[in-house]
Design an enzyme around this catalytic site. Sequence first.
Site, mmCIF file in Angstrom:
data_model
loop_
_atom_site.group_PDB
_atom_site.id
_atom_site.type_symbol
_atom_site.label_atom_id
_atom_site.label_comp_id
_atom_site.label_asym_id
_atom_site.label_seq_id
_atom_site.Cartn_x
_atom_site.Cartn_y
_atom_site.Cartn_z
ATOM 1 N N GLY A 10 0.808 -1.218 0.000
ATOM 2 C CA GLY A 10 0.000 0.000 0.000
ATOM 3 C C GLY A 10 0.839 1.265 0.000
ATOM 4 N N ALA A 11 2.123 1.147 0.315
ATOM 5 C CA ALA A 11 3.001 2.326 0.353
ATOM 6 C C ALA A 11 3.269 2.831 -1.064
ATOM 7 C CB ALA A 11 4.309 1.968 1.044
ATOM 8 N N PRO A 14 8.419 6.666 -4.530
ATOM 9 C CA PRO A 14 8.720 7.617 -5.620
ATOM 10 C C PRO A 14 9.440 6.908 -6.769
ATOM 11 C CG PRO A 14 9.255 8.564 -3.479
ATOM 12 C CD PRO A 14 8.955 7.111 -3.237
ATOM 13 N N ILE A 15 8.983 7.171 -7.997
ATOM 14 C CA ILE A 15 9.455 6.395 -9.156
ATOM 15 C C ILE A 15 10.894 6.737 -9.544
ATOM 16 C CG2 ILE A 15 8.544 7.901 -10.983
ATOM 17 C CD1 ILE A 15 7.533 5.172 -12.331
ATOM 18 N N GLY A 17 14.567 7.742 -7.852
ATOM 19 C CA GLY A 17 15.332 7.856 -6.612
ATOM 20 C C GLY A 17 16.794 8.147 -6.914
ATOM 21 N N LEU A 18 17.532 8.513 -5.883
ATOM 22 C CA LEU A 18 18.974 8.738 -6.039
ATOM 23 C C LEU A 18 19.717 7.453 -5.701
ATOM 24 C CD1 LEU A 18 21.333 10.892 -6.392
ATOM 25 C CD2 LEU A 18 21.428 10.884 -3.888
ATOM 26 N N GLY A 19 20.523 6.969 -6.641
ATOM 27 C CA GLY A 19 21.399 5.830 -6.364
ATOM 28 C C GLY A 19 22.673 6.311 -5.679
ATOM 29 N N ASP A 44 18.326 5.497 -2.403
ATOM 30 C CA ASP A 44 18.659 4.073 -2.399
ATOM 31 C C ASP A 44 20.091 3.879 -1.913
ATOM 32 O OD1 ASP A 44 18.027 1.184 -3.637
ATOM 33 O OD2 ASP A 44 20.101 1.722 -4.104
ATOM 34 N N TYR A 49 27.888 -0.522 0.208
ATOM 35 C CA TYR A 49 28.427 0.696 -0.413
ATOM 36 C C TYR A 49 29.339 1.439 0.561
ATOM 37 C CZ TYR A 49 24.425 -0.110 -3.573
ATOM 38 O OH TYR A 49 23.492 -0.663 -4.414
ATOM 39 N N LYS A 78 20.010 -2.403 1.872
ATOM 40 C CA LYS A 78 20.078 -3.803 1.459
ATOM 41 C C LYS A 78 20.953 -4.616 2.411
ATOM 42 C CE LYS A 78 19.947 -1.923 -3.201
ATOM 43 N NZ LYS A 78 20.718 -0.687 -3.008
ATOM 44 N N HIS A 111 20.257 -8.179 -0.850
ATOM 45 C CA HIS A 111 21.016 -7.566 -1.953
ATOM 46 C C HIS A 111 21.282 -8.548 -3.105
ATOM 47 C CE1 HIS A 111 24.040 -4.050 -2.630
ATOM 48 N NE2 HIS A 111 23.591 -4.501 -3.782
#
Length: 316
Positions: A10-11, A14-15, A17-19, A44, A49, A78, A111
């Site tokens: 249901g959330a 946003p299509i 995002g910042l990688g 993200d 990372y 992740k 991941h």
Amino acid sequence: MATTVKLNTGAQCPIVGLGTWKSTEGKVTEAVKAAISAGYRHIDGAFVYQNETEVGVGVHAMIKDGVVKREDLFIVSKLWCTFHGKSLVRGACEKTLSDLKLDYLDLYLIHWPMGYKAGSELFPLDSEGETVSDETSFLETWEGMEELVDAGLVKAIGVSNFNKAQIEAILNKPGLKYKPASNQVECHPYLTQEKLIDFCHSQGISVTAYSPLGSPDRPWAKPEDPSLLEDPNIKAIAEKHKKTSAQVLIRFHIQRNVIVIPKSITPHRIQENFQVFDFELTEEEMKTILGFHRNWRVCPMQLSTKHKDYPFHAEF
């Protein structure tokens, strides 16, 4: 034009995002701030990372300045492969939350389907240079992920780099409590993922595209590798719309209802990558771009090709 994708929880995600993969120390805090200032609400990240503390600093600076509230943001991380043992999942998530200085994540992903030997090495290798398995099954890892939802540490859980059979194994798991909300995979015109996207969407699982620009800054790039940003066919479409190649490559995903996470640490590019809601690729152009598929991967994860759960031996 929808700027979010509704997850099976249901959330709204946003299509765009910042990688933050390969966003170097000292640069990623500013990138996150620039992104939020430009209108991004989806960030993200991942434990592997090794920059989550800095991502958190950027997020908190923007909250403190009153630019956004925590609930306006959609923060993704992740679980790394060395934490696949069910008993290790919660500690790994708590480490990420503590680095980000957050109480919860909006989405937490496994991941990769492969579990690696637990310990301080991110990539434990054997004498052949292959990753060492921890002999776990990602089905038990999934149970650990489900516990995070029940504990309120994460709002939604999903997977990354999983193939169709691996997702089906989770969906068919006896006693499944929560379906994956998302599968994050490499996707761009040279790896269009049509079958995998159709399968995921048919199961109510959203898809997020990583390396949508072909990840030109990947450490293992070879000079002879194809370059999406330099592809004359993509440039031609971009010129027609008075847009950049990057904007076309991002728009391509939006029109497939695929979430997309371009990475940049350059403020003007971060802004440019978000200016993708004021034009539309024609059906013809979409078909043309899909025709560029050549099964080329930025991220083949060569170190793990012999792992029992390596995902890319399957067709999709």
